[in-house]
Design a protein around this motif. Sequence first.
Motif, short mmCIF file in Angstrom:
data_model
loop_
_atom_site.label_atom_id
_atom_site.label_comp_id
_atom_site.label_asym_id
_atom_site.label_seq_id
_atom_site.Cartn_x
_atom_site.Cartn_y
_atom_site.Cartn_z
N LYS A 95 0.84 -1.21 0.00
CA LYS A 95 0.00 0.00 0.00
C LYS A 95 0.87 1.26 0.00
O LYS A 95 0.58 2.23 -0.71
CB LYS A 95 -0.92 0.00 1.21
N GLN A 98 2.23 1.64 -3.45
CA GLN A 98 1.21 2.11 -4.39
C GLN A 98 0.96 3.60 -4.22
O GLN A 98 0.85 4.35 -5.21
CB GLN A 98 -0.09 1.33 -4.18
N ASP A 99 0.88 4.06 -2.97
CA ASP A 99 0.69 5.49 -2.72
C ASP A 99 1.88 6.29 -3.26
O ASP A 99 1.71 7.38 -3.83
CB ASP A 99 0.52 5.75 -1.22
N ASN A 102 1.60 6.52 -6.98
CA ASN A 102 0.56 7.47 -7.36
C ASN A 102 1.03 8.91 -7.21
O ASN A 102 0.68 9.78 -8.01
CB ASN A 102 -0.70 7.24 -6.52
N ASN A 103 1.82 9.16 -6.18
CA ASN A 103 2.30 10.51 -5.89
C ASN A 103 3.66 10.81 -6.50
O ASN A 103 4.24 11.87 -6.23
CB ASN A 103 2.36 10.73 -4.38
N HIS A 104 4.20 9.85 -7.26
CA HIS A 104 5.50 10.02 -7.91
C HIS A 104 6.60 10.33 -6.89
O HIS A 104 7.48 11.17 -7.12
CB HIS A 104 5.42 11.14 -8.96
N SER A 213 -3.25 16.16 -9.87
CA SER A 213 -3.16 14.72 -9.72
C SER A 213 -4.02 13.97 -10.71
O SER A 213 -3.72 12.84 -11.06
CB SER A 213 -3.55 14.32 -8.29
N SER A 214 -5.09 14.54 -11.14
CA SER A 214 -6.00 13.83 -12.02
C SER A 214 -5.38 13.44 -13.35
O SER A 214 -5.57 12.33 -13.81
CB SER A 214 -7.29 14.65 -12.22
N PRO A 217 -0.72 9.83 -14.51
CA PRO A 217 -0.87 8.40 -14.21
C PRO A 217 0.13 7.98 -13.14
O PRO A 217 1.10 8.70 -12.88
CB PRO A 217 -0.57 7.72 -15.54
N PRO A 218 -0.07 6.82 -12.50
CA PRO A 218 0.91 6.34 -11.50
C PRO A 218 2.29 6.18 -12.11
O PRO A 218 2.45 5.84 -13.28
CB PRO A 218 0.33 4.99 -11.06
N GLU A 219 3.29 6.41 -11.29
CA GLU A 219 4.67 6.29 -11.72
C GLU A 219 5.02 4.83 -11.99
O GLU A 219 4.53 3.93 -11.31
CB GLU A 219 5.58 6.85 -10.62
N GLU A 220 5.85 4.57 -12.98
CA GLU A 220 6.32 3.22 -13.28
C GLU A 220 7.78 3.10 -12.86
O GLU A 220 8.64 3.82 -13.37
CB GLU A 220 6.17 2.92 -14.77
#
Length: 559
Positions: A95, A98-99, A102-104, A213-214, A217-220
Motif C-alpha cells: 500500500k 502504491q501510494d 501514485n504521488n511520484h 493529480s487527475s 498516471p501512476p509512476e512506473e
Amino acid sequence: MAEEAPNQTNAPQESVVQVVVTDVPQPEKTTPTAPVEREPEPQPEKKPVEETVTLETHLSKPNTDDDRVPEFKEESTKLSDLPENENKALQELKKLVQDALNNHEFSSSKEEKKPPATTTTSTADKEQQQQQQEAVTETDAAPEKTEEVQAETKKEEQGEEVKELTKEEEAAVDDDGAKTVEAIEETVVAVSSSVQPQAEEKVSEAEPKDEASSPLPPEEVSIWGVPLLADERSDVILLKFLRAREFKVKEAFAMLKNTIRWRKEFGMEELMEEKLGDDLERVVFMHGFDKEGHPVCYNIYGEFQNKELYKKTFSDEEKREKFLRWRIQFLEKSIRKLDFNPGGICTIVQVNDLRNSPGPAKWELRQATKHALQLLQDNYPEFVAKQVFINVPWWYLAVNRMISPFLTQRTKSKFVFAGPSKSTETLLRYIAPEQLPVKYGGLSKDGEFGNTDAVTEITLRPAAKHTVEFSVTENCLLSWELRAIGWEVSYGAEFVPSSEGSYTVIVQKARKVASSEEPVLCNSFKVGEPGKIVLTIDNTSSKKKKILYRLKTKPSPSD
C-alpha cells in the motif's frame, strides 16, 4: 558397495568418526572427561588424534553455526506459506508503494516538487504582502491622512467592531485618502480574522492538487528488471526488503526508496551498457550451481597478488571507482538472471577463496572492498544464500571474531569458514562434484563430461580397497573419470569379458598416483564384446580418502 558393508561392521566406531562430519563435536565433549577419569600414559597417545580433529575443525569452527542453518533456512517466497504477521506487513508495504507510485515519490524530481507545493499554498500570503507594500507606498504619498487613519484604527481595535468602523471611515474620508483606508482595512481584517483566510487557502490548495493529480498516471518503477506491483515477482522483491529490516514496514519502505534513488544516481541502466573490460574475469566469475539450485559466484582474492593487476585496479581513486562499477555491473547482470517468481531461486551462493590473499596491509584493496560491501549491504538485500570462505588464513579468523558481535544471527548463520585442509570437504557439502571446478576438488571442467553427468562419491578408509564394476552388453566406447582428493592411492582398471574363453584386458596397470599428478584421471575403452569394466582403488595411506568417479557410454565409432 558389497565391500563397504563388512568394513562398517568390522569397525563401527571408526565409521562414525570418519564419515559423519557433524559428529566431530562429540570427541570435544569426551576429551574433557578423559583427563579427569583416566590419567594413565596410554591415554595421551590417543590425544594427538583428537587434537588433529579439533585443529581441523578449528578453522571451520563457524561450521557449527552452519549446523544451525536449518533454523535460519531461506524462507519461502510464496504468499501462501507466509505467517499471518508477515503477510500483513507485505500488504502494508504494498500500500505504501502504491501510494508512492501514485504521488511520484520515487522520482527525484518529486522531492523537488514538494517545496513548490508549499509555495503555492502561500500565494495568498504573498498577495497580502504585496498589498501591504502598496499601502505603505500610498501612505508615504499622504502622510498626514495616514496618521489620522492609524489613530482611528487604534481606537477601533480597543472597543469597536472592525466592520462598522471601516464603513464609517469610508464615508468620512475624502477621495484622496480612500485608497489608503482600504489598504489598511485589508491588513487589519487579515490580522483580526485569520481563520477565514486559512480556510480559503485550504480550498485553494485542494483545487490545484486535484487538478494536478487527475491527469498524472501512476509512476512506473522497475528494479532488477521487475516492475513494482506489476505481478507476483514484485512481492518477492518486497519480501527481501522486509526481511532485511525484520518486517518493520516503515524501515523497509525507506530502504526501498533509498535503493531506487541510489540506482538512478548511480546510472544503473547506463552501467549495463558500459564495456569495462575483462581484466577481472579471473577474479570474480560464476560457475555452476549448489545442491539446492543456487548459482555460485567465486571471488578469488589471490589474483590480486599480481602486482600489475593490483596497480591497474586500485592505484588511484579513478581506478577504484571503475572497479566498483565493474563489480556492481557483474552482480547486477547475475541478479537479473535469477527467478523472482514465487518459489523460484532468487539468491546466490558466494565462495570466497582467500588463498594468497593480499591481507589487511593493502590499504587500497581494503578501502575498495569496504566501499563495495557497504553498497551491497544497503542496496542488495537478501541476495546471498550462503557465504563460504575457503583457504582461510589465521588473520582472517581473528578479524572475523572482532566483527562477529556486530553481525546479526541471521547474517552469521550464512557464514561458513574452512582452512586449507578442509576447503574441498566443505565445498562438497554444498556443491555437487559435477558442479564444482577441478581447482577446488570437483570434476567440473571442459571436456567430454558435462555438469549434468552425475558423480558417485565414496569415502575410502585407510588400508581399504574399493572396486567399481560396470557391465556392458553392447559394443560401445566406455569413458570414465576418476579422482581421489589428495591422491596417494593405487589405481588400476581392466576389462573382464563375459565369455569363459576370452582374456582379461588390462586397461590401466595398477600404480600409485601421487598428489603432484593430474587431479583427474580420464580413461576410455572400446568394448567389442559383452563384459564389464572393473576399476580398483586401494588406499594404502593412513588417512581416509574421498573418491569421485563417473562413467558414460556412447556408440562405438566405426572402424
